[in-house]
Design a protein around this motif. Structure first.
Motif, short mmCIF file in Angstrom:
data_model
loop_
_atom_site.label_atom_id
_atom_site.label_comp_id
_atom_site.label_asym_id
_atom_site.label_seq_id
_atom_site.Cartn_x
_atom_site.Cartn_y
_atom_site.Cartn_z
N ARG A 176 -109.42 -47.55 -35.99
CA ARG A 176 -108.12 -48.23 -35.87
C ARG A 176 -107.04 -47.48 -36.65
NH1 ARG A 176 -110.28 -53.55 -36.09
NH2 ARG A 176 -110.04 -54.57 -34.06
N ARG A 215 -103.70 -45.52 -35.41
CA ARG A 215 -102.37 -45.88 -35.90
C ARG A 215 -101.62 -44.67 -36.44
NH1 ARG A 215 -104.04 -50.94 -39.55
NH2 ARG A 215 -102.16 -50.47 -40.72
N GLY A 216 -102.23 -43.50 -36.40
CA GLY A 216 -101.54 -42.29 -36.82
C GLY A 216 -101.85 -41.86 -38.24
N TYR A 217 -102.85 -42.46 -38.87
CA TYR A 217 -103.21 -42.09 -40.24
C TYR A 217 -103.97 -40.78 -40.25
CZ TYR A 217 -102.05 -46.64 -42.31
OH TYR A 217 -101.39 -47.74 -42.77
N SER A 218 -103.71 -39.95 -41.25
CA SER A 218 -104.54 -38.76 -41.45
C SER A 218 -105.83 -39.19 -42.14
CB SER A 218 -103.79 -37.76 -42.33
OG SER A 218 -103.67 -38.28 -43.64
N GLU A 241 -105.18 -40.31 -45.57
CA GLU A 241 -104.57 -41.65 -45.65
C GLU A 241 -105.59 -42.74 -45.35
OE1 GLU A 241 -99.94 -40.82 -44.37
OE2 GLU A 241 -101.52 -40.62 -42.88
N LYS A 252 -107.59 -43.29 -48.44
CA LYS A 252 -106.83 -44.03 -49.44
C LYS A 252 -106.76 -45.51 -49.09
CE LYS A 252 -102.32 -43.52 -51.30
NZ LYS A 252 -101.05 -42.83 -51.04
N GLU A 253 -106.51 -45.77 -47.83
CA GLU A 253 -106.36 -47.16 -47.36
C GLU A 253 -107.65 -47.94 -47.54
OE1 GLU A 253 -103.53 -48.40 -45.98
OE2 GLU A 253 -104.29 -50.34 -45.28
#
Lengths: 459, 226
Positions: free
Chosen positions: B175, B179-182, B185, B188-189
């Motif tokens: 997901r 959503r465009g996360y590297s 990222e 980290k999330e």
């Protein structure tokens, strides 16, 4: 049911004394059952005619259940509904009699994919169905006339008139056989052109064979005159041999002809497709390329034109024609395209699942559009949009990689974020979260199932 | 389109690459775009050429167009099948203008380690090449979206065959990528390491390649895939 010309199909009813023939007939004709039953008994007393008629209907007419099942099955063919209308008149090889249940089929297929078995009055308004119906009555009237003629001849014979039966019966056989073969002409032609399912063709072949057999037998009896079996057999053998020879000689030629025809048709289809593609490319891609050459100085314009053309071409190439349009994901994609055209930064949409539009979804599209505008304007790079939707729930994420901002520092009078995104979502029972860091901003829009219900209830 | 923006390339040495694409303009453009640490050792324009060049050069990574002339018409899939013996040492990264589901999933199921569209920048392709060379999978947001669409967004029950559904964690990772996360990222999330993210993505890739799951087949069939 009785108010319109659309009669209930002739089917044996479950309300039965013997086989449900009388009550089915009554339902079909709209007459009282009692009258029909009395008439049938009277006819039975008249030399057993009623009994024969009853037995015939018993054999030929399906029960209501069978009719319903057949009806439900037929429209399932997804190939050109307009075509199956025509093929609907080929039931199981029905023998020399165009059986009344034919109407059932036709009505069912005219109704198309809805698949309901019960006939509905509204169908009668359908013009093509009506035309077919009248044609079919024509056949039945013809058949009735033939039967009346036979009856007349029988009566005349009883009254002592000398009727040359030896000539009449073979002649009738020839006529009957020929009409069976000819009757399928319009049907098979239509069926053969588009609907190539073999099931229907089998029926057609059976009919052709039956018609041929009748004609050959009739001609033979006529020719042999006396009607002696031995002679007939000999003649039959001879004619079969001749026919076989003719087939043997003509078959390669016929096959070649057929193949040429097929090839020509395929070629025509290809040509049409090619012309359509050429027309589309001319209207879209060539025009855009010309525009790009004229604007070659402005990188921004070139990128924007290329993006817009890419999107259009992609939509044309990869769109699934079976899908419903105007769904939630389509609207979000349209909003993304609009923002892309307006500001020139690419907006990539990834969608999972889909949902039909409601008022809440509409609000969500508007809020997403606002968020995309902000992301593209302030983020200054490409924007990622992800949407996930199911029947009761929808989420949209809009992410950019701009410098970010602090929501509390946005002045009160700026309507964009506060009103158009957060306020709008809240009013429709959803929620909006904005997460901004130095590496980018993400707007999360969400509608829980309850939220959508509430919104609908209020409206 | 930038699953790993701003991260250092995993290997420090050069990566040997073969570019397979039938458009000469695109090949030369791509060559110019790629980082100096990537050494282009061969090019091919058809299925036959590609199989021959790959067998001869034994590159680390093959940048493979999905649609190619020649062979039996199978395009990139056929190149991978023809180079099956080298799959242990040579990684395939699919590269295409098409983002149709059937193209994406067909080439992944044939054995490609990732899928990117041709519109991404040279830096992003370079990064993806290093990632694939390091044995990881490269998922674009769109590919993640396809995976979610195909496997469904409900997490796996314990009773399910493990190949047939994504675990809750894998779903979360997919997901976020969609959503465009590297990768960074995502890590980290979810408070996990980048290595763990890579493990999850590789696991999803494996499921996508091996699953014979009923719904995936159905999903693919609906898109005229298998």
């Amino acid at each position: 049911m009785t108010t319109v010309p659309a009669r209930p199909p002739l089917a044996r009813s479950s309300d039965r004394v013997i086989a449900g023939v009388c009550s089915g007939l009554a339902l079909h004709l709209g007459w009282p059952v009692k009258n029909i039953r009395v008439g049938m008994v009277l006819a039975a007393l008249a030399g057993g005619a009623g009994l024969v008629f009853y037995a015939w209907l018993w054999i030929m007419v399906p029960t209501a259940d069978e009719a319903a099942r057949r009806n439900a099955r037929r429209p399932a063919s997804s190939i050109a509904p307009a075509v199956s209308q025509g093929t609907g008149t080929i039931p199981a090889p029905a023998g020399p009699v165009p059986a009344p249940p034919v109407q059932v089929d036709d009505a069912g297929t005219a109704q198309g994919a809805s698949g309901t078995a019960a006939p509905s009055p509204g169908r009668a308004a359908d013009p093509p169905w009506f035309r077919w119906q009248s044609m079919k009555y024509g056949k039945e009237i013809l058949l009735g006339c033939g039967l009346l003629l036979v009856a007349g001849i029988l009566i005349a014979q009883l009254l002592g008139v000398d009727v040359p039966l030896g000539t009449l019966i073979p002649a009738a056989a020839v006529l009957g056989g020929a009409s069976i073969a000819w009757m399928q002409l319009d049907e098979t032609r239509r069926a053969g052109l588009v609907d190539k399912t073999k099931a229907d063709q089998a029926g057609g072949w059976a009919r052709l064979a039956a018609g041929l057999a009748l004609v050959v037998a009739g001609v033979l009896v006529m020719v042999s005159g006396s009607g002696s079996w031995e002679q007939t057999w000999l003649a039959l053998l001879a004619s079969v041999a001749v026919l076989g020879g003719v087939v043997l000689v003509l078959l390669p030629w016929a096959l070649k002809f057929w193949r040429d025809l097929e090839g020509e048709r395929a070629g025509r289809i290809r040509e049409t497709e090619r012309a359509e593609i050429a027309a589309h490319l001319h209207d879209s891609v060539l025009q855009t390329l010309a525009l790009i050459q004229r604007r070659a100085g402005s990188e921004h314009d070139v990128v924007r034109l290329a993006r817009a053309q890419e999107r259009e071409l992609r939509g044309w190439l990869f769109q699934d024609p079976g899908r419903e349009s105007g769904q939630f994901s389509d609207r979000i994609k349209a909003a993304a395209a609009e923002v892309e055209d307006l500001l020139g930064n690419p907006v990539e949409v990834v969608s999972v699942g889909d949902a039909a539009m409601t008022e809440a979804h509409e609000a969500m599209v508007q809020a997403s559009r606002e968020a995309m505008l902000n992301a593209s304007r302030h983020g200054g790079g490409s924007v990622s949009v992800y949407l996930e939707a199911s029947d009761g729930q929808a989420e949209v994420f809009i992410k950019d990689r701009g410098p970010g901002f602090d929501l509390s520092e946005v002045p009160e009078d700026r309507m964009g974020v506060r009103e158009s995104i957060i306020g709008r979502m809240k009013r429709h029972g959803g929620s909006a979260t904005i997460l901004s860091t130095g590496e980018g901003t993400e707007v999360r829009l969400r509608f829980p199932a309850a939220g959508i219900d509430n919104a609908e209830g209020k409206s | 389109m930038n699953p790993s923006q701003g991260e250092p390339a995993p290997g420090n040495g050069t990566v040997r690459v073969v570019i397979v694409d039938d458009h000469a303009i695109f090949r030369s453009g791509l060559k110019a775009d790629l980082d100096a640490s990537i050494q282009v050792v061969g090019e091919a324009a058809t299925v036959e050429q590609a199989v021959a060049v790959i067998a001869e050069q034994r590159p680390d990574v093959v940048l493979l167009d999905v649609h190619l002339p020649g062979g039996l018409g199978g395009g990139g899939r056929e190149v991978i099948a023809g180079s099956a013996a080298l799959l242990a040492t040579t990684r395939f990264l699919a590269l295409s203008v098409s983002d149709a589901a059937e193209d994406v999933v067909a080439v992944i199921r044939a054995g490609a380690r990732g899928y990117v569209t041709k519109t991404i920048s040279g830096a992003e392709i370079t990064d993806a090449v290093f990632r694939v060379a390091g044995g990881d999978a490269v998922f674009s947001p769109r590919l993640a979206g396809f995976v979610l669409d195909a496997f469904g967004t409900a997490p796996a029950d314990i009773a399910d065959d493990e190949l047939d559904k994504l675990s809750a964690r894998e779903l979360e990772v997919m997901r976020l990528i969609a959503r465009g996360y590297s990768y960074k990222e995502v890590a980290k999330e979810l408070f996990i390491s980048i290595k763990t993210v890579e493990t999850h993505v590789s696991a999803v890739l494996r499921k996508l390649q091996l699953s014979s799951r009923h719904e995936l087949t159905k999903w693919a069939a609906e898109r005229r895939l298998l």
